[in-house]
Write a protein that holds these residues in place. Structure first.
Motif, PDB file in Angstrom:
ATOM      1  N   PRO B 188       0.818  -1.211   0.000  1.00 50.28           N
ATOM      2  CA  PRO B 188       0.000   0.000   0.000  1.00 50.28           C
ATOM      3  C   PRO B 188       0.860   1.272   0.000  1.00 50.28           C
ATOM      4  O   PRO B 188       1.833   1.363   0.757  1.00 50.28           O
ATOM      5  N   VAL B 189       0.475   2.207  -0.845  1.00 50.79           N
ATOM      6  CA  VAL B 189       1.190   3.475  -0.964  1.00 50.79           C
ATOM      7  C   VAL B 189       0.311   4.588  -0.392  1.00 50.79           C
ATOM      8  O   VAL B 189      -0.803   4.819  -0.858  1.00 50.79           O
ATOM      9  N   ILE B 190       0.839   5.228   0.646  1.00 50.26           N
ATOM     10  CA  ILE B 190       0.122   6.314   1.312  1.00 50.26           C
ATOM     11  C   ILE B 190       0.876   7.610   1.004  1.00 50.26           C
ATOM     12  O   ILE B 190       2.079   7.692   1.241  1.00 50.26           O
ATOM     13  N   ILE B 191       0.187   8.584   0.470  1.00 50.11           N
ATOM     14  CA  ILE B 191       0.866   9.834   0.116  1.00 50.11           C
ATOM     15  C   ILE B 191       0.696  10.829   1.268  1.00 50.11           C
ATOM     16  O   ILE B 191      -0.419  11.123   1.700  1.00 50.11           O
ATOM     17  N   LYS B 192       1.819  11.332   1.773  1.00 50.13           N
ATOM     18  CA  LYS B 192       1.784  12.277   2.903  1.00 50.13           C
ATOM     19  C   LYS B 192       1.712  13.698   2.371  1.00 50.13           C
ATOM     20  O   LYS B 192       2.605  14.163   1.661  1.00 50.13           O
ATOM     21  N   LEU B 193       0.632  14.366   2.744  1.00 46.10           N
ATOM     22  CA  LEU B 193       0.300  15.656   2.125  1.00 46.10           C
ATOM     23  C   LEU B 193       0.699  16.859   2.973  1.00 46.10           C
ATOM     24  O   LEU B 193       0.733  16.811   4.196  1.00 46.10           O
ATOM     25  N   SER B 194       0.950  17.932   2.257  1.00 49.77           N
ATOM     26  CA  SER B 194       1.317  19.196   2.893  1.00 49.77           C
ATOM     27  C   SER B 194       0.086  20.041   3.183  1.00 49.77           C
ATOM     28  O   SER B 194      -0.824  20.132   2.355  1.00 49.77           O
ATOM     29  N   SER B 202      -8.187  18.936  -3.211  1.00 48.22           N
ATOM     30  CA  SER B 202      -7.978  18.645  -4.634  1.00 48.22           C
ATOM     31  C   SER B 202      -6.713  17.805  -4.831  1.00 48.22           C
ATOM     32  O   SER B 202      -6.657  16.944  -5.714  1.00 48.22           O
ATOM     33  N   ILE B 203      -5.721  18.030  -3.982  1.00 49.57           N
ATOM     34  CA  ILE B 203      -4.481  17.252  -4.094  1.00 49.57           C
ATOM     35  C   ILE B 203      -4.724  15.810  -3.633  1.00 49.57           C
ATOM     36  O   ILE B 203      -4.279  14.854  -4.268  1.00 49.57           O
ATOM     37  N   ALA B 204      -5.469  15.664  -2.550  1.00 53.75           N
ATOM     38  CA  ALA B 204      -5.809  14.319  -2.068  1.00 53.75           C
ATOM     39  C   ALA B 204      -6.587  13.549  -3.130  1.00 53.75           C
ATOM     40  O   ALA B 204      -6.327  12.369  -3.385  1.00 53.75           O
ATOM     41  N   LYS B 205      -7.522  14.242  -3.773  1.00 55.91           N
ATOM     42  CA  LYS B 205      -8.332  13.577  -4.806  1.00 55.91           C
ATOM     43  C   LYS B 205      -7.480  13.191  -6.012  1.00 55.91           C
ATOM     44  O   LYS B 205      -7.671  12.126  -6.611  1.00 55.91           O
ATOM     45  N   ALA B 206      -6.522  14.052  -6.340  1.00 50.75           N
ATOM     46  CA  ALA B 206      -5.628  13.746  -7.469  1.00 50.75           C
ATOM     47  C   ALA B 206      -4.789  12.511  -7.156  1.00 50.75           C
ATOM     48  O   ALA B 206      -4.558  11.664  -8.017  1.00 50.75           O
ATOM     49  N   CYS B 207      -4.335  12.396  -5.914  1.00 52.08           N
ATOM     50  CA  CYS B 207      -3.550  11.224  -5.507  1.00 52.08           C
ATOM     51  C   CYS B 207      -4.408   9.968  -5.563  1.00 52.08           C
ATOM     52  O   CYS B 207      -3.971   8.915  -6.028  1.00 52.08           O
ATOM     53  N   GLU B 208      -5.631  10.097  -5.092  1.00 48.97           N
ATOM     54  CA  GLU B 208      -6.550   8.961  -5.128  1.00 48.97           C
ATOM     55  C   GLU B 208      -6.783   8.501  -6.568  1.00 48.97           C
ATOM     56  O   GLU B 208      -6.683   7.310  -6.879  1.00 48.97           O
ATOM     57  N   ALA B 209      -7.018   9.475  -7.437  1.00 48.39           N
ATOM     58  CA  ALA B 209      -7.260   9.149  -8.846  1.00 48.39           C
ATOM     59  C   ALA B 209      -6.036   8.505  -9.489  1.00 48.39           C
ATOM     60  O   ALA B 209      -6.149   7.683 -10.408  1.00 48.39           O
ATOM     61  N   ALA B 210      -4.859   8.875  -8.976  1.00 47.77           N
ATOM     62  CA  ALA B 210      -3.618   8.325  -9.544  1.00 47.77           C
ATOM     63  C   ALA B 210      -3.279   6.963  -8.941  1.00 47.77           C
ATOM     64  O   ALA B 210      -2.251   6.378  -9.268  1.00 47.77           O
ATOM     65  N   GLY B 211      -4.123   6.492  -8.037  1.00 47.40           N
ATOM     66  CA  GLY B 211      -3.938   5.123  -7.536  1.00 47.40           C
ATOM     67  C   GLY B 211      -3.457   5.005  -6.111  1.00 47.40           C
ATOM     68  O   GLY B 211      -3.176   3.884  -5.649  1.00 47.40           O
ATOM     69  N   ALA B 212      -3.356   6.118  -5.396  1.00 46.74           N
ATOM     70  CA  ALA B 212      -2.888   6.041  -4.003  1.00 46.74           C
ATOM     71  C   ALA B 212      -3.810   5.121  -3.198  1.00 46.74           C
ATOM     72  O   ALA B 212      -5.025   5.124  -3.398  1.00 46.74           O
ATOM     73  N   ASP B 213      -3.216   4.351  -2.295  1.00 47.05           N
ATOM     74  CA  ASP B 213      -4.012   3.482  -1.433  1.00 47.05           C
ATOM     75  C   ASP B 213      -4.479   4.214  -0.185  1.00 47.05           C
ATOM     76  O   ASP B 213      -5.350   3.726   0.538  1.00 47.05           O
ATOM     77  N   GLY B 214      -3.849   5.355   0.096  1.00 46.64           N
ATOM     78  CA  GLY B 214      -4.245   6.151   1.245  1.00 46.64           C
ATOM     79  C   GLY B 214      -3.534   7.490   1.197  1.00 46.64           C
ATOM     80  O   GLY B 214      -2.621   7.688   0.384  1.00 46.64           O
ATOM     81  N   VAL B 215      -3.968   8.403   2.041  1.00 49.91           N
ATOM     82  CA  VAL B 215      -3.244   9.669   2.197  1.00 49.91           C
ATOM     83  C   VAL B 215      -3.026   9.898   3.693  1.00 49.91           C
ATOM     84  O   VAL B 215      -3.836   9.448   4.520  1.00 49.91           O
ATOM     85  N   SER B 216      -1.933  10.551   4.018  1.00 50.05           N
ATOM     86  CA  SER B 216      -1.717  10.918   5.417  1.00 50.05           C
ATOM     87  C   SER B 216      -1.507  12.423   5.478  1.00 50.05           C
ATOM     88  O   SER B 216      -0.896  13.018   4.600  1.00 50.05           O
ATOM     89  N   LEU B 217      -2.072  13.031   6.513  1.00 47.94           N
ATOM     90  CA  LEU B 217      -1.988  14.470   6.639  1.00 47.94           C
ATOM     91  C   LEU B 217      -2.294  14.847   8.092  1.00 47.94           C
ATOM     92  O   LEU B 217      -3.016  14.111   8.762  1.00 47.94           O
ATOM     93  N   ILE B 218      -1.649  15.952   8.554  1.00 49.16           N
ATOM     94  CA  ILE B 218      -0.882  16.917   7.781  1.00 49.16           C
ATOM     95  C   ILE B 218       0.608  16.814   8.137  1.00 49.16           C
ATOM     96  O   ILE B 218       0.957  16.482   9.270  1.00 49.16           O
TER      97      ILE B 218
END
Lengths: 246, 331
Positions: B188-194, B202-218
Motif C-alpha cells: 500500500p502506498v500512502i501519500i503524505k500531504l502538505s 484537490s491534491i488528495a483527490k488527485a492522488c486517489e485518482a492516480a492510484g494512491a491506497d491512502g493519504v496521510s496528513l498533515i
C-alpha cells in the motif's frame, strides 16, 4: 534515560542571572560527569536541557542561567514543587584517559558540569587545575567550591578584569597538564582548541528537540561522521572535531 | 441514531475475505485496518519523531503500537540542514532537520534488520525525494523489504529545497509521483500531504485518482521565529515546520475535509497528544492516527495513548474504534 519526578529542595540565585537548583528523588543510576537532564516547565512545549553540576545519593544539582522565558519560569519555582525530568542523558566525560594532571576549562554556565568532573577526577587521585571564565565579577560562581574539592589551582578570569585575571580563559592556562576537559560557549571552545597542544574533550551545546536521540535536531559533523550532540555527545573528543585550526 | 449502522471506512476495496483479518478486527475494540492490513490499534508514531524505534524500544515494548513510520528515507545519504534546526513556540515547535538520513542502502542493510530485534510487526517506510526517479527508486527498494508493510511517500517536506514539498503543493506533480510509485510497489502506498497549500482536498483527490491506497496528513505547517538579539531567523534554514498541539485544530479540519472527499483511508496527524485527540481525529475521518512532536517531549506519549484508549472509549461508549471513523461527517 529515565523519566522521574523530582522535588525541588533549593532554587536560588548564586550569581547574576545564575540559579542553582537542587532536586531530590530517584536520581539513580548516578549521573556521569558531563551528562545532562531535560526538564519540563509548565507553559513551555520543549524541555530545557541542563548539565548536571553535582549528584550525591538522592540529590541532583543543576546550575542554569536565566536566558529566556523558560528559564525565567524555572527560576520562580518554589521549594517543594515537583518537576518532570528526563535523567541520564548524553555521553559524558571519559576520565580514564586524563593522565595525572587534568586541566578543566569552563566558561559561564559551562562551568557546572566540570564541578562533578573535578570531583570524580580528584576521587581517582588525579590533580585538577581549573580555569573558570566569566564576563564580569558579578557573574562569578563556584570558585570556592572548586577550591573546597581540593583542586590544585583555581583561576578565575573575567573579560572586564573585575575579578581574577583580566581576559579570556586562554589568557590564564597553566602549563604542564596531561589532558584537558572543557565546556562553554563555542568561541571559547575554538580558542581552547587552538591554544592547547594536548588532547582533550569538549562539551557542546545545541538547541534540542528531544534530548534522547530521536529527532536529529542537534546533529553535527565530526571526523567520524554525523553525531547527535544529545546522545553521541554532548562530550566529543578533540580528535573527533572537524578542525577548527583555520 | 441507534441502529443506524454506518459502514466504517477501512479503505478496503472489498470486505476482507481473509478470515483472520476479519477476526482480528472483531477481536479487539481498538483494532483497525489500514489499507487492508490489520493494526492492533490506530496509534502510529510519525516519521521524524521516532527515529528507527531504538531509542523508544529501550523505554518500553514498542510492539504495543499499531506500527510506526520510520525516519524519512532518501536515495542518497543526507546531512540535512545546518543547526539550529529546532525552535520552540507557543504550544509547539518548529523543526528544520532537512531529512537527515543514511540513505536507502544503509536503511535496508542496517536500520531495518536492527529494528527487527525489538519490533516484530510490519513497519511503515517513509520516503522522500528530489526527483520522480528518486521517489521511484527508493520506494521500489523499500517495497521489496519484507518488514515494510506500507510506504508513506512524503511529497510535503517544507525543509528541503528543490524537492520535497514542491511535489505536494499542486495536484499534478503529486499525482505524477503517486502513479510512478504505484507502478513499482506491491504494498500500500500512502501519500503524505502538505497543509501549505490552497486546497488540500484537490491534491488528495488527485492522488486517489492516480492510484494512491491512502493519504496521510498533515505534514508540518511552515513557520519561523526570529532571534531578537541577533536580529535574524532563529533557524539556520530560516523557516521550519510547525508541529505540536498548536496545529491540532488545523490538522483536524483538513482530515475532516479530505476524508469526506476521498474513498481511500486517511491517516490523520498533527498535534495529536492524547487518547482523546486520537478519537477526535478518527471521528473526523482518520482510519489511523500518527503521533509526532508529542514523542519528543514525552518519550512515553504513544505508550500512554495506547494504554488510555480503552478507558477513554469506555467513557464515551465507544465499543469499536472502527465504528467511529468519520462519524462526525455523517450529520
Amino acid at each position: 534515560m529515565k523519566q522521574v519526578f523530582l522535588k525541588i529542595k533549593e532554587n536560588q540565585l548564586i550569581a547574576k542571572n545564575t540559579m542553582r537548583m537542587v532536586l531530590t528523588g530517584d536520581i539513580s543510576p548516578a549521573p556521569q560527569p558531563g551528562q545532562f537532564v531535560n526538564i519540563k516547565t509548565d507553559g513551555f512545549y520543549l524541555r530545557r536541557p541542563i548539565s548536571v553540576c553535582d549528584a550525591d545519593g538522592e540529590t541532583l544539582t543543576i546550575i542554569y542561567k536565566i536566558v529566556g522565558g523558560g528559564t525565567e519560569k524555572m527560576s520562580k519555582l518554589a521549594r517543594g514543587e515537583t518537576l518532570d525530568v528526563l535523567t541520564g542523558l548524553g555521553n559524558g566525560y571519559d576520565t580514564s584517559v586524563s593522565g595525572d594532571r587534568a586541566l578543566l576549562i569552563g566558561g559561564g554556565v559551562g562551568v557546572p558540569p566540570l564541578y562533578l568532573l573535578a570531583k570524580r577526577l580528584i576521587s581517582e587521585g588525579k590533580d585538577v587545575f581549573a580555569v573558570l571564565g566569566f564576563n564580569t565579577a558579578s557573574e562569578v560562581f563556584y570558585e570556592d567550591e572548586f577550591k573546597a574539592l581540593g583542586a590544585k589551582s583555581v583561576t578565575v578570569t573575567t573579560v572586564d578584569g573585575s575579578r581574577g585575571v583580566k581576559g579570556f580563559v586562554t589568557d590564564a592556562l597553566p602549563c604542564g597538564c596531561t589532558y584537558f576537559y572543557t565546556c562553554g560557549p563555542e568561541p571559547m571552545l575554538r580558542a581552547v582548541y587552538k591554544a592547547l597542544e594536548t588532547d582533550g574533550q569538549f562539551s557542546f551545546e545545541e538547541r534540542m528537540g528531544c534530548g534522547f536521540g530521536a529527532c536529529m535536531g542537534c546533529t553535527c559533523r565530526t571526523v567520524t561522521g554525523y553525531k547527535r550532540i544529545c546522545t553521541d555527545g554532548p562530550v566529543l573528543k578533540k580528535e573527533e572535531i572537524v578542525s577548527w585550526k583555520d | 441514531m441507534e441502529g443506524l449502522k454506518k459502514e466504517p471506512k477501512t479503505g478496503l476495496k472489498e470486505e476482507p475475505k481473509n478470515a483472520a483479518g476479519e477476526k482480528s478486527r472483531l477481536a479487539c475494540g481498538t483494532c483497525v485496518t489500514l489499507c487492508g492490513e490489520p493494526l492492533s490499534n490506530p496509534v502510529i508514531p510519525a516519521s521524524g519523531t521516532f527515529g528507527y524505534g531504538a531509542e523508544f524500544a529501550k523505554l518500553y515494548d514498542i510492539n504495543i503500537l499499531g506500527t510506526f513510520s520510520f525516519k524519512g528515507t532518501t536515495r542518497e545519504p543526507r546531512y540535512g540542514n545546518e543547526t539550529p534546526r529546532i525552535a520552540e513556540c507557543a504550544s509547539g515547535m518548529l523543526n528544520a532537520v532537512g531529512l537527515q538520513n543514511p540513505g536507502v542502502d544503509k536503511v535496508i542493510s542496517e536500520e531495518i534488520p536492527r529494528m527487527g530485534k525489538f519490533f516484530s510487526k510490519k513497519v511503515m517506510a517513509n520516503v522522500s525525494g528530489f526527483s520522480l526517479d528518486d521517489y521511484v527508486y527508493t520506494c521500489e527498494r523499500l517495497d521489496a523489504v519484507e518488514k515494510v508493510g506500507w510506504l508513506e511517500v512524503n511529497v510535503s517536506c517544507p525543509n528541503v529545497h528543490g524537492g520535497g514539498m514542491s511535489f505536494g503543493t499542486s495536484a499534478e506533480p503529486a499525482a505524477k509521483v503517486t502513479s510512478a510509485v504505484k507502478k513499482v510497489c506491491r504494498k500500500p502506498v500512502i501519500i503524505k500531504l502538505s497543509p501549505n497549500v490552497t486546497d488540500i482536498v484537490s491534491i488528495a483527490k488527485a492522488c486517489e485518482a492516480a492510484g494512491a491506497d491512502g493519504v496521510s496528513l498533515i505534514n508540518t505547517l511552515m513557520g519561523m521565529r526570529i532571534d531578537i538579539s541577533k536580529r535574524r531567523p532563529l533557524l539556520a534554514n530560516k523557516t521550519g515546520g510547525l508541529s505540536g498541539p498548536a496545529v491540532f485544530p488545523v490538522a483536524l479540519s483538513m482530515v475532516y475535509k479530505v476524508a469526506a472527499a476521498v474513498k481511500i483511508p486517511v491517516v490523520g496527524m498533527g498535534g495529536v497528544s492524547c487518547a482523546e485527540d486520537v478519537i477526535e481525529m478518527m471521528m473526523a475521518g482518520a482510519a489511523a492516527v500518527e503521533v509526532g512532536a508529542a514523542n519528543l517531549v514525552d518519550p512515553f506519549a504513544c505508550k500512554t495513548i495506547v494504554e488510555k484508549l480503552p478507558e477513554v472509549m469506555d467513557r464515551y461508549g465507544i465499543k469499536n474504534l472502527s465504528d467511529i471513523i468519520g462519524v462526525s461527517n455523517n450529520g
